[in-house]
Design an enzyme around this catalytic site. Structure first.
Site, PDB file in Angstrom:
ATOM      1  CB  THR A   1      -0.897   0.004   1.154  1.00  0.00           C
ATOM      2  OG1 THR A   1      -1.941  -1.126   1.321  1.00  0.00           O
ATOM      3  CG2 THR A   1      -1.795   1.245   1.389  1.00  0.00           C
TER       4      THR A   1
ATOM      5  CB  THR B   1       0.081  -3.465   6.333  1.00  0.00           C
ATOM      6  OG1 THR B   1      -1.187  -3.184   5.414  1.00  0.00           O
ATOM      7  CG2 THR B   1       0.777  -1.874   6.207  1.00  0.00           C
TER       8      THR B   1
END
Length: 330
Positions: free
Chosen positions: A12, A93
């Site tokens: 991300t 993540t």
């Protein structure tokens, strides 16, 4: 000026959406590591940073081959350059905690290896990636970070690889260390982290990672679990198996019966829990079933330990010895 190596893997932090107000519908792993570095010009004031792209993927799509390349490059860089201050890894993540734990078990050099990601794509309003990256570099350059092993820096907090976990699907504070709390924090004043005390255990420091990795599935406990899943794993002759029990790692009577009735080769098996925090202790019936407690490791980190133990050729006795090292998985 200090020197640092930045290894980019996607995620991300390198993701892009169609507009700045979009937080969920985006493509991860779009921007390269050079673009992430260029977006934070203040980093040039901290260190001379070399950037290398290991991968550029959503971390849900990370492969064992990416892990092998990452570990090899870190080992090579630290061995070749004694003046290198440390390594920073930009990472998605979703599986960041697994990569951090892998590196904790494999990288022996005391210089910091810091993983960092973002909960908002790079195109978002108030994207958290740039500040997270800046703070990760601060930590990697700090004297205090030496000797702690792999660290995770997110939202101003510094977490140990053993304890950190992603606990929420949204929000910049999605990472925490249940049962221990963060090791420290970092802000514009500097890095607030206690010095590491003594040497740490690195059980697979000399392990060469293969191109073909063993199979280690995770079986999840629930009400009336289907024994066929467990039996299928045993029939497949997997190298290892993580059983995610309810409560403090408790298995159902059906699961214990399936293990009791199994007459073939038993894989390395760890008993973890699905609660998100809290230890799994030894149970009197574990030896009979070929089980070992996973301690404080969540199921995904227990799997990483079994993967490396299987590659290293550990048997149940050797694995039990590793688990007995309380500083490894207390």
């Amino acid at each position: 000026m200090k020197r640092l190596l930045l290894l980019a893997t996607g995620g991300t932090i390198a993701g892009c959406a169609d507009d700045r107000a979009t937080l969920n519908n985006y493509t991860a792993g779009v921007l390269g590591g050079d673009a992430l570095l260029a977006a934070v010009p203040q980093l040039r004031e901290l260190a001379a940073i070399d950037v290398e792209q290991i991968a550029n993927v959503d971390s849900a799509d990370l492969l064992f081959e990416h892990w092998r390349l990452l570990v090899g490059r870190i080992r090579e860089a630290l061995a070749a350059d004694p003046e290198l201050s440390g390594v920073v890894i930009t990472h998605g993540t979703n599986t960041l905690e697994e990569t951090a734990w892998l590196l904790q078990l494999l990288i022996e050099d005391p210089r910091p290896v810091v993983l960092v990601g973002a909960m908002r794509p790079a195109t978002a309003l108030s994207a958290d990636g740039p500040l997270n990256l800046y703070q990760a570099v601060q930590v990697a350059l700090s004297r205090e970070a030496r000797g702690h092993g792999a660290l995770v820096v997110m939202d101003g907090q510094i977490h140990a690889a053993q304890w950190v976990s992603k606990l929420a699907t949204q929000g910049v504070g999605a990472f925490a260390s249940p049962g221990s709390g963060p090791l420290g924090w970092v802000d514009d004043v500097g890095v607030h982290l206690p010095m590491a005390s003594g040497s740490r255990q690195v059980p697979f420091a000399n392990l060469d990672l293969p191109e073909q990795w063993p199979q280690v599935p995770i079986v999840y406990g629930c009400v009336e679990p289907e024994p066929l899943l467990l039996t299928a794993c045993l029939n497949a002759d997997v190298a290892g198996l993580v059983l995610t029990g309810t409560g403090a790692g408790q298995l159902s009577a059906a699961e214990r019966s399936a293990l009791q009735d199994w007459s073939g080769r038993r894989p390395l098996m760890l008993r973890a829990n699905r609660c998100g925090s809290g230890p799994v202790h030894h149970h009197p019936g574990d030896e009979r079933l070929g089980l070992l407690p996973a301690g404080s490791l969540n199921p995904q980190k227990a799997r990483v330990l079994l993967l490396l133990a299987s590659i290293a050729g550990c048997d149940g006795v050797a694995l039990a010895g590793l688990i007995a090292q309380r500083q490894l998985i207390s």
